[in-house]
Design a protein around this motif. Structure first.
Motif, PDB file in Angstrom:
ATOM      1  N   UNK A  20      91.973 -42.050  -0.116  1.00  0.00           N
ATOM      2  CA  UNK A  20      92.818 -41.702  -1.475  1.00  0.00           C
ATOM      3  C   UNK A  20      93.859 -40.909  -1.580  1.00  0.00           C
ATOM      4  N   UNK A  21      93.275 -39.541  -0.828  1.00  0.00           N
ATOM      5  CA  UNK A  21      94.345 -38.609  -0.760  1.00  0.00           C
ATOM      6  C   UNK A  21      95.539 -38.779   0.204  1.00  0.00           C
ATOM      7  N   UNK A  22      95.331 -39.771   0.965  1.00  0.00           N
ATOM      8  CA  UNK A  22      96.401 -40.334   1.862  1.00  0.00           C
ATOM      9  C   UNK A  22      97.291 -41.275   1.315  1.00  0.00           C
ATOM     10  N   UNK A  28      96.091 -35.582   4.628  1.00  0.00           N
ATOM     11  CA  UNK A  28      95.434 -35.989   5.592  1.00  0.00           C
ATOM     12  C   UNK A  28      94.079 -34.864   5.642  1.00  0.00           C
ATOM     13  N   UNK A  29      93.170 -35.341   5.930  1.00  0.00           N
ATOM     14  CA  UNK A  29      91.847 -34.349   6.017  1.00  0.00           C
ATOM     15  C   UNK A  29      91.615 -34.343   7.728  1.00  0.00           C
ATOM     16  N   UNK A  82      92.736 -30.058   4.237  1.00  0.00           N
ATOM     17  CA  UNK A  82      93.635 -30.979   3.751  1.00  0.00           C
ATOM     18  C   UNK A  82      95.004 -30.822   3.852  1.00  0.00           C
ATOM     19  N   UNK A  83      95.702 -31.422   4.765  1.00  0.00           N
ATOM     20  CA  UNK A  83      97.155 -31.135   5.043  1.00  0.00           C
ATOM     21  C   UNK A  83      97.878 -32.230   4.439  1.00  0.00           C
ATOM     22  N   UNK A  84      98.776 -31.622   3.648  1.00  0.00           N
ATOM     23  CA  UNK A  84      99.992 -32.676   2.935  1.00  0.00           C
ATOM     24  C   UNK A  84     101.406 -32.531   3.653  1.00  0.00           C
ATOM     25  N   UNK A  85     101.882 -33.550   3.976  1.00  0.00           N
ATOM     26  CA  UNK A  85     103.042 -33.764   4.842  1.00  0.00           C
ATOM     27  C   UNK A  85     104.225 -34.147   3.970  1.00  0.00           C
ATOM     28  N   UNK A  91     100.653 -40.021  10.032  1.00  0.00           N
ATOM     29  CA  UNK A  91      99.925 -39.647  11.153  1.00  0.00           C
ATOM     30  C   UNK A  91      99.246 -40.852  11.438  1.00  0.00           C
ATOM     31  N   UNK A  92      99.200 -41.438  12.474  1.00  0.00           N
ATOM     32  CA  UNK A  92      98.491 -42.696  12.980  1.00  0.00           C
ATOM     33  C   UNK A  92      97.225 -42.143  13.722  1.00  0.00           C
TER      34      UNK A  92
END
Length: 94
Positions: A20-22, A28-29, A82-85, A91-92
């Motif tokens: 959901x965050x993605x 990404x976590x 949790x990294x926000x881009x 990121x795959x």
């Protein structure tokens, strides 16, 4: 702390909440080293995946107490980031 990005980023966490965050926030976590700070996490993600990181949030979880018969033990704790881009970066994992 070792500067090797693979020592800082242990593995991605693929959960329902992480998905959901993605989809909603381009975040990404990851499971990260417990002693890693936000700057090291940012640099490691940027080096490993060649993306631009805009925000890093971290959470530290203590291990749960469990018992088996008379024995009482504590599971190991872990740290999640949790990294926000930036817009357009992805990121795959698979």
């Amino acid at each position: 702390m070792n500067s090797d990005p693979r020592q800082i980023i242990k593995r991605p966490l693929i959960t329902e909440k992480g998905t959901d965050i993605t989809s909603d926030h381009n975040g990404y976590t990851f499971l990260v080293a417990p002693k890693a700070n936000k700057v090291q996490i940012r640099q490691a993600v940027e080096q490993l995946f060649d993306v631009k990181v805009t925000q890093v949030r971290t959470m530290t979880r203590k291990g749960k107490w469990k018992r088996r018969g008379r024995s009482v033990f504590q599971r190991s704790g872990w740290k999640r980031a949790v990294v926000t881009l930036a817009e357009g970066d992805t990121v795959e994992f698979l």
